[in-house]
Design an enzyme around this catalytic site. Structure first.
Site, PDB file in Angstrom:
ATOM      1  N   ARG A   8     -31.323 -26.058 -41.190  1.00 44.83           N
ATOM      2  CA  ARG A   8     -32.235 -25.641 -42.564  1.00 44.83           C
ATOM      3  C   ARG A   8     -32.770 -24.337 -41.588  1.00 44.83           C
ATOM      4  NH1 ARG A   8     -37.670 -28.168 -45.196  1.00 44.83           N
ATOM      5  NH2 ARG A   8     -38.456 -26.183 -46.283  1.00 44.83           N
ATOM      6  N   HIS A   9     -33.062 -23.076 -42.643  1.00 44.45           N
ATOM      7  CA  HIS A   9     -33.911 -22.158 -41.964  1.00 44.45           C
ATOM      8  C   HIS A   9     -35.338 -22.492 -41.993  1.00 44.45           C
ATOM      9  CE1 HIS A   9     -30.752 -19.103 -42.131  1.00 44.45           C
ATOM     10  NE2 HIS A   9     -30.352 -19.310 -43.517  1.00 44.45           N
ATOM     11  N   LEU A  10     -35.872 -22.468 -40.856  1.00 45.67           N
ATOM     12  CA  LEU A  10     -37.232 -23.050 -40.566  1.00 45.67           C
ATOM     13  C   LEU A  10     -37.781 -22.765 -39.320  1.00 45.67           C
ATOM     14  CD1 LEU A  10     -38.959 -25.445 -42.271  1.00 45.67           C
ATOM     15  CD2 LEU A  10     -38.000 -27.080 -40.659  1.00 45.67           C
TER      16      LEU A  10
END
Length: 373
Positions: free
Chosen positions: A160-162
């Site tokens: 995930r983009h995080l």
């Protein structure tokens, strides 16, 4: 008094049940009060730490002004690319939970395509988050994220983009290992600049919503908002959710380095993806066995071409140099990762492109000598 009637003493009021209820309510009240005081104390403590850090992060010359913010130590050593090395293969090869908090415009879709193949070949779950925005989370959202990841049966690789999240701060019983892939900061910035204007084969963009008439060179020379220092930084992905992580400064940089050493098995480089895949394969064969070959197959199918921006005007070198100076901290982090990768290769005697060329050349010369004989 009649002899046939039973005699009783004075009747006592039945207070036992009510008394136990009162005691229970009193105990609950005390517990709630103590928890409230503790929460207030911790909130105040965090606020004080934040203010101290914010006041002392950096002076105008960019040097640290507080001992508290000197580079953190691990087992008494300053955080350098060599800190935490050599890696312990008996640990890395037994990892069963991996979080890839992917950095945008750093080959993440290429690596995800590789992981899809690896999941099928090596028998692990490749879980792709359906949340494509929201890198920064509230405390409750962090807890939800931790619960979501920990509910996945291992072995798994979750992406995930995080921005980095510290699992132990949410009382997670098991902490997954992180991994990531980054690229040259200015090249990433150029790629992002044109991607948000034109998109790619799979994700087109409405040009009317962005000024498509300006080039990256214009953006840099006119110091437009997109090209100011601190914009589109790599560092927050590794620093974490704190507001300080989004302020360009030494504190965020050093925290990001420390997190890489303490929480990331390995961080690869897009410019050296083959080398990075060989390291992943060596460190975590349960996840990345045959990854270099899978990447070659993807290249042969021209799959990666559809991830490239539909339009890009290459800026001149002097414009890139201006941005490199503006992104000094990002380059310090990038070089930290690059040096660490070289040290890991040396530890395990893994072949680099240079060593492969030397071996190939040596083999050719031996063949030639054999023919001459």
């Amino acid at each position: 008094m009649d002899a046939g009637l039973p005699t009783h003493g004075p009747r006592k009021p039945r207070m036992t049940s009510f008394s136990s209820i009162y005691k229970s309510l009193f105990a609950i009240t005390i517990i709630i009060a103590v928890f409230g005081i503790y929460s207030s104390f911790m909130r105040l403590r965090l606020q004080q730490d934040y203010l101290i850090a914010k006041e002392n992060v950096q002076d105008r010359e960019g040097t640290l002004t507080s001992k508290w913010l000197q580079p953190k130590t691990i087992e008494g050593a300053l955080v350098t690319p060599a800190t935490g090395l050599p890696l312990n293969l008996s640990l890395t090869r037994n990892i069963s939970r991996v979080v890839y908090n992917r950095v945008g415009k750093c080959g993440s879709r290429t690596l995800m395509a590789i992981c899809d193949k690896m999941a099928e070949m090596n028998g692990f779950r490749h879980v792709k988050s359906q949340e494509y925005h929201g890198r920064r989370l509230t405390r409750d959202e962090e807890a939800d994220f931790v619960y979501e990841v920990m509910a996945i049966p291992p072995p798994f690789l979750y992406n995930r983009h995080l921005d980095f999240i510290r699992f132990p701060s949410h009382f997670a019983s098991i902490t997954p290992s992180y991994t990531n892939l980054i690229r040259d900061p200015v090249e990433r910035k150029i790629s992002s600049f044109y991607y948000i204007r034109y998109g790619d084969e799979g994700q087109s963009r409405d040009g009317s919503k962005r000024n498509v008439n300006i080039t990256f060179e214009d953006c840099v020379l006119k110091t437009l908002n997109e090209c100011k220092p601190g914009k589109l930084s790599l560092i927050p992905f590794f620093c974490g959710q704190s507001d300080l992580c989004h302020e360009a400064g030494e504190w965020a940089l050093e925290t990001a380095k420390r997190n890489v050493i303490e929480n990331y098995v390995f961080v690869g480089l897009l410019e050296h993806l083959h080398r990075s895949l060989r390291i992943w394969q060596h460190l975590m064969p349960a996840f990345f066995r045959s990854a270099p070959q899978a990447y070659d197959a993807i290249l042969a199918q021209n799959t990666t071409n559809k991830f490239k921006s539909l339009s890009r005007v290459e800026p001149p070198e002097h414009v890139k140099e201006i941005m490199r100076k503006r992104m000094r901290l990002d380059y310090e982090f990038y070089n930290f990762i690059k040096e660490r990768m070289v040290l890991i290769e040396k530890q395990f005697d893994l072949p680099t492109r240079k060593t492969r060329k030397k071996k190939k050349k040596r083999g050719t010369s031996l063949e030639r000598e054999g023919r001459d004989v």
